[in-house]
Design a protein around this motif. Structure first.
Motif, short mmCIF file in Angstrom:
data_model
loop_
_atom_site.label_atom_id
_atom_site.label_comp_id
_atom_site.label_asym_id
_atom_site.label_seq_id
_atom_site.Cartn_x
_atom_site.Cartn_y
_atom_site.Cartn_z
N UNK A 14 0.81 -1.77 -0.41
CA UNK A 14 -0.45 0.05 0.12
C UNK A 14 1.04 1.24 -0.11
N UNK A 15 0.43 2.38 -0.61
CA UNK A 15 0.21 3.65 -0.53
C UNK A 15 -0.38 4.56 0.38
N UNK A 16 -0.46 6.01 0.38
CA UNK A 16 -1.02 6.49 0.99
C UNK A 16 -0.62 7.80 0.32
N UNK A 17 -1.90 8.74 0.13
CA UNK A 17 -1.28 10.26 -0.76
C UNK A 17 -2.52 11.57 -0.48
N UNK A 18 -1.19 12.15 -0.36
CA UNK A 18 -1.99 13.31 1.19
C UNK A 18 -1.52 14.88 -0.61
N UNK A 19 -3.01 16.05 -0.71
CA UNK A 19 -2.53 16.63 -1.65
C UNK A 19 -2.44 17.46 -0.75
N UNK A 20 -1.75 17.90 -1.08
CA UNK A 20 -0.86 19.21 -0.91
C UNK A 20 -1.72 20.40 -1.12
N UNK A 21 -2.24 20.98 -2.27
CA UNK A 21 -2.74 21.62 -3.08
C UNK A 21 -2.81 21.25 -4.45
N UNK A 22 -3.41 22.12 -5.01
CA UNK A 22 -4.18 21.46 -6.51
C UNK A 22 -3.51 21.04 -7.60
N UNK A 23 -3.00 19.62 -7.36
CA UNK A 23 -2.06 19.29 -8.97
C UNK A 23 -0.68 19.03 -8.33
N UNK A 24 -0.88 19.12 -6.60
CA UNK A 24 1.14 18.47 -5.52
C UNK A 24 0.49 17.69 -4.55
N UNK A 66 6.76 13.57 -3.99
CA UNK A 66 6.24 14.93 -4.15
C UNK A 66 6.13 14.52 -6.16
N UNK A 67 4.82 14.61 -6.41
CA UNK A 67 5.02 14.70 -8.11
C UNK A 67 3.11 15.57 -7.99
N UNK A 68 3.55 15.59 -9.37
CA UNK A 68 1.63 16.69 -9.34
C UNK A 68 1.90 17.45 -10.78
N UNK A 69 0.58 18.34 -11.70
CA UNK A 69 0.59 18.95 -12.48
C UNK A 69 1.37 19.49 -12.14
N UNK A 70 1.31 20.00 -10.74
CA UNK A 70 1.50 21.76 -10.72
C UNK A 70 3.17 21.15 -9.99
N UNK A 71 3.74 20.89 -10.36
CA UNK A 71 5.00 21.29 -9.40
C UNK A 71 5.84 21.16 -10.63
N UNK A 72 6.69 21.81 -10.72
CA UNK A 72 7.75 22.26 -12.00
C UNK A 72 9.01 21.46 -11.25
#
Length: 140
Positions: free
Chosen positions: A8-18, A30-36
């Protein structure tokens, strides 16, 4: 005999797309479409395919000789538009170099068997993708 162990893994949203993913060992990513400059979720799937198969190939070849070069590139066509999003034509290309000599020759001789083993038996990630295992998405 089949052996089953839960992952298992868990995922937490820090901000939109982060997003921050965490595993049971406490590692974070940390990953996502709003992480340069960060990986996207699709990138991470390709990394998982590369990493899983590379682990298998590395274990079977480096016992014979330490590689001078060990690079894996995974490519895929991302299909979207009016059709459901999917990846097609996923290809993992291994660029391996071993030193000259008997040990290097033994390592080179293990490359194709290692790739075959990863594809047919030992790489959980690519085998799961190829099998088309259902994924359930549920709300609490």
């Amino acid at each position: 005999m089949e052996e089953v162990s839960q992952r298992s893994v868990s995922l937490t949203r820090e901000a939109e797309g982060v997003y921050v993913a965490r595993n049971a060992q406490g590692a974070e990513l940390r990953f996502g479409y709003n992480v340069p400059g960060a990986f996207s979720a699709v990138d991470l799937l390709l990394v998982a395919i590369a990493g899983c198969s590379a682990t298998d190939v590395d274990m079977m070849t480096s016992r014979r000789s330490e590689p001078e070069r060990f690079d894996v590139t995974v490519t895929a066509d991302k299909v979207g538009g009016d059709t459901p999003a999917i990846l097609r034509n996923i290809v993992a290309t291994f660029d391996l170099e071993f030193p000259q000599g008997e040990a290097g020759d033994k390592a080179r001789a293990r490359v194709q068997p290692a790739l075959r083993s990863a594809h047919e038996r030992t790489c959980t990630v690519s085998r799961t993708v190829e099998a088309g295992v259902p994924v359930a998405l549920r709300a609490v």
